[in-house]
Write an enzyme that holds these catalytic residues in place. Structure first.
Site, PDB file in Angstrom:
ATOM      1  N   SER A 138       1.171  -0.962  -0.090  1.00  0.00           N
ATOM      2  CA  SER A 138      -0.052   0.439   0.163  1.00  0.00           C
ATOM      3  C   SER A 138       0.954   1.288   0.421  1.00  0.00           C
ATOM      4  O   SER A 138       2.167   1.177   0.605  1.00  0.00           O
ATOM      5  CB  SER A 138      -1.186  -0.183   1.323  1.00  0.00           C
ATOM      6  OG  SER A 138      -1.199   1.502   1.379  1.00  0.00           O
ATOM      7  N   TYR A 151      -2.009  -1.001  10.586  1.00  0.00           N
ATOM      8  CA  TYR A 151      -1.875  -1.428   9.059  1.00  0.00           C
ATOM      9  C   TYR A 151      -0.728  -0.357   8.204  1.00  0.00           C
ATOM     10  O   TYR A 151      -0.330  -1.416   7.635  1.00  0.00           O
ATOM     11  CB  TYR A 151      -2.837  -0.727   8.606  1.00  0.00           C
ATOM     12  CG  TYR A 151      -3.137  -0.651   7.165  1.00  0.00           C
ATOM     13  CD1 TYR A 151      -3.340  -2.223   6.336  1.00  0.00           C
ATOM     14  CD2 TYR A 151      -2.536   0.339   6.344  1.00  0.00           C
ATOM     15  CE1 TYR A 151      -4.163  -2.416   4.860  1.00  0.00           C
ATOM     16  CE2 TYR A 151      -3.074   0.119   5.006  1.00  0.00           C
ATOM     17  CZ  TYR A 151      -3.843  -1.437   4.625  1.00  0.00           C
ATOM     18  OH  TYR A 151      -4.123  -1.448   2.959  1.00  0.00           O
ATOM     19  N   LYS A 155       2.296  -2.871   6.592  1.00  0.00           N
ATOM     20  CA  LYS A 155       2.370  -2.240   5.345  1.00  0.00           C
ATOM     21  C   LYS A 155       4.129  -2.091   4.880  1.00  0.00           C
ATOM     22  O   LYS A 155       4.835  -2.215   3.795  1.00  0.00           O
ATOM     23  CB  LYS A 155       1.837  -1.584   4.393  1.00  0.00           C
ATOM     24  CG  LYS A 155       0.060  -2.031   4.363  1.00  0.00           C
ATOM     25  CD  LYS A 155       0.310  -2.906   3.234  1.00  0.00           C
ATOM     26  CE  LYS A 155      -1.629  -3.710   3.508  1.00  0.00           C
ATOM     27  NZ  LYS A 155      -2.074  -5.086   2.344  1.00  0.00           N
TER      28      LYS A 155
HETATM   29  P1  NDP Z   1     -11.658  -6.260   1.304  1.00  0.00           P
HETATM   30  O1  NDP Z   1     -11.893  -6.211   2.342  1.00  0.00           O
HETATM   31  O2  NDP Z   1     -12.096  -6.154   0.205  1.00  0.00           O
HETATM   32  O3  NDP Z   1     -10.741  -7.435   1.171  1.00  0.00           O
HETATM   33  C1  NDP Z   1     -10.001  -8.513   2.094  1.00  0.00           C
HETATM   34  C2  NDP Z   1      -9.859 -10.134   1.682  1.00  0.00           C
HETATM   35  O4  NDP Z   1      -9.036  -9.965   2.336  1.00  0.00           O
HETATM   36  C3  NDP Z   1     -10.906 -10.537   1.954  1.00  0.00           C
HETATM   37  O5  NDP Z   1     -11.160 -11.021   1.097  1.00  0.00           O
HETATM   38  C4  NDP Z   1     -11.101 -11.391   2.662  1.00  0.00           C
HETATM   39  O6  NDP Z   1     -11.482 -12.768   2.480  1.00  0.00           O
HETATM   40  C5  NDP Z   1      -9.314 -11.084   2.981  1.00  0.00           C
HETATM   41  N1  NDP Z   1      -8.333 -12.006   4.566  1.00  0.00           N
HETATM   42  C6  NDP Z   1      -8.775 -10.971   5.645  1.00  0.00           C
HETATM   43  N2  NDP Z   1      -8.315 -11.481   6.635  1.00  0.00           N
HETATM   44  C7  NDP Z   1      -7.965 -12.486   5.986  1.00  0.00           C
HETATM   45  C8  NDP Z   1      -7.332 -14.284   6.926  1.00  0.00           C
HETATM   46  N3  NDP Z   1      -6.736 -14.224   7.954  1.00  0.00           N
HETATM   47  N4  NDP Z   1      -7.194 -14.722   5.635  1.00  0.00           N
HETATM   48  C9  NDP Z   1      -7.163 -15.378   4.179  1.00  0.00           C
HETATM   49  N5  NDP Z   1      -8.158 -14.202   4.031  1.00  0.00           N
HETATM   50  C10 NDP Z   1      -8.201 -13.205   5.169  1.00  0.00           C
HETATM   51  O7  NDP Z   1      -9.971  -5.556   0.430  1.00  0.00           O
HETATM   52  P2  NDP Z   1      -8.899  -5.309  -0.439  1.00  0.00           P
HETATM   53  O8  NDP Z   1      -9.689  -5.457  -1.526  1.00  0.00           O
HETATM   54  O9  NDP Z   1      -9.310  -3.313  -0.267  1.00  0.00           O
HETATM   55  O10 NDP Z   1      -7.824  -5.708   0.504  1.00  0.00           O
HETATM   56  C11 NDP Z   1      -7.403  -6.389  -0.511  1.00  0.00           C
HETATM   57  C12 NDP Z   1      -5.135  -5.905  -0.131  1.00  0.00           C
HETATM   58  O11 NDP Z   1      -5.468  -5.006  -0.760  1.00  0.00           O
HETATM   59  C13 NDP Z   1      -5.500  -5.799   0.948  1.00  0.00           C
HETATM   60  O12 NDP Z   1      -3.879  -6.056   2.055  1.00  0.00           O
HETATM   61  C14 NDP Z   1      -5.608  -4.289   0.852  1.00  0.00           C
HETATM   62  O13 NDP Z   1      -4.368  -3.926   1.919  1.00  0.00           O
HETATM   63  C15 NDP Z   1      -4.679  -4.098   0.094  1.00  0.00           C
HETATM   64  N6  NDP Z   1      -5.004  -2.392  -0.527  1.00  0.00           N
HETATM   65  C16 NDP Z   1      -5.885  -1.954  -0.432  1.00  0.00           C
HETATM   66  C17 NDP Z   1      -6.569  -0.438  -1.289  1.00  0.00           C
HETATM   67  C18 NDP Z   1      -7.903  -0.091  -1.406  1.00  0.00           C
HETATM   68  O14 NDP Z   1      -7.878   1.017  -1.254  1.00  0.00           O
HETATM   69  N7  NDP Z   1      -8.534  -0.293  -1.091  1.00  0.00           N
HETATM   70  C19 NDP Z   1      -5.138   0.129  -1.019  1.00  0.00           C
HETATM   71  C20 NDP Z   1      -4.045  -0.692  -0.392  1.00  0.00           C
HETATM   72  C21 NDP Z   1      -3.550  -1.889  -0.399  1.00  0.00           C
HETATM   73  P3  NDP Z   1     -12.013 -13.591   3.310  1.00  0.00           P
HETATM   74  O15 NDP Z   1     -12.592 -12.668   4.935  1.00  0.00           O
HETATM   75  O16 NDP Z   1     -13.189 -14.232   3.231  1.00  0.00           O
HETATM   76  O17 NDP Z   1     -11.361 -14.411   4.515  1.00  0.00           O
END
Ligand code: NDP
Length: 247
Positions: A138, A151, A155
């Site tokens: 990020s 966070y 990151k």
């Molecule tokens: P979402 O909340 O939409 O998705 C997060 C995903 O992570 C879900 O599919 C969730 O699935 C999974 N997850 C969370 N905890 C676990 C775990 N313990 N084991 C396995 N899977 C897990 O968020 P985003 O799509 O926005 O985020 C995706 C990535 O992108 C993250 O790493 C985030 O930090 C990064 N990011 C996002 C940004 C943004 O602006 N959206 C900007 C920069 C980086 P489930 O709950 O089914 O396990």
């Protein structure tokens, strides 16, 4: 991106947001994708959508905090590409953050990346073909804002871990790179982006808008495919200029 056709990928956090998008994107380019996360219903729905569009997809329940589920996901696998995308955020004044919340974020966002990358590299070395690991970091791994200290620390750790792993695993033909998105509207931040503080933040992005998942397509494909074959240990910022916003 023709080299992607016929390759195999595992995407963590593929049950929603960016991970679900990345899985569909890779499938559109001929990759057989395994969607991994904890919510199996959501994974099944995402995989069915990919298959309905002519792609190849299956699912595996994987919790990046649980090494046994990671080992099971990689047992007998031959992934060419692993996208370390699973992540969570905890917001609030750091002076009040509970130890449990700190630990949950670091364990998911940093240690989870380590665990999955280690398992991926073990399988890639055993397979003798190398591969590409893409860690979703990020811009908060490179700069800071208030109320997301765990966070941001996690990151930043992912960015430095990416470099360390790239150095160690280059001799095995494994590339390890980080993608550093700016704000992209997903479940992770929808509430914040709609808030007054979120709207003020968006106004400071030089391109004047938050990102869309599709804005990450080119960089993700670059890192995943042979188009990025001489790239390892890199971090790519995709943020509409947010990192260079004026003081
Ligand atoms: P979402 O909340 O939409 O998705 C997060 C995903 O992570 C879900 O599919 C969730 O699935 C999974 N997850 C969370 N905890 C676990 C775990 N313990 N084991 C396995 N899977 C897990 O968020 P985003 O799509 O926005 O985020 C995706 C990535 O992108 C993250 O790493 C985030 O930090 C990064 N990011 C996002 C940004 C943004 O602006 N959206 C900007 C920069 C980086 P489930 O709950 O089914 O396990």
């Amino acid at each position: 991106m023709q080299d992607l056709d016929g390759r195999r990928a595992l995407v963590t956090g593929a049950s929603s947001g960016l991970g679900r998008h990345f899985a569909a994107l890779l499938a559109q380019h001929g990759v057989a994708v395994t969607l991994a996360a904890r919510r199996t219903d959501a994974l099944d729905e995402a995989a069915a959508e990919i298959v309905a569009q002519g792609g190849r997809a299956d699912t595996v329940r994987l919790d990046v905090r649980d090494p046994a589920t990671i080992a099971a996901a990689f047992a007998g696998s031959a992934y060419d590409i692993v996208v370390n995308n699973a992540g969570i955020v905890h917001g609030g004044p750091t002076i009040d953050v509970a130890e449990d919340d700190w630990t949950r974020v670091i364990d998911t966002d940093l240690s989870g990346v380590f665990r999955v990358a280690q398992a991926a590299a073990g399988a890639m070395v055993a397979g003798g073909r190398g591969g590409s690991i893409v860690n979703i970091a990020s811009i908060l791994g490179l700069r800071v804002t208030s109320y997301v200290a765990a966070y941001a620390a996690a990151k930043a750790g992912v960015v430095q871990l990416t470099r360390a792993l790239a150095l160690e695993w280059a001799p095995h033909g494994i590339r390890v790179n980080a993608l550093c998105p700016g704000y992209v509207e997903t479940d992770l931040n929808r509430g914040f982006l709609a808030s007054r503080a979120g709207q003020a933040m968006i106004a400071r992005i030089p391109q004047g808008r938050v990102g869309m998942a599709q804005d990450l397509d080119g960089p993700l494909l670059l890192l995943a495919s042979d188009a990025g074959r001489y790239m390892t240990g890199a971090d790519i910022v995709v943020d509409g200029g947010h990192m260079v916003s004026g003081l």
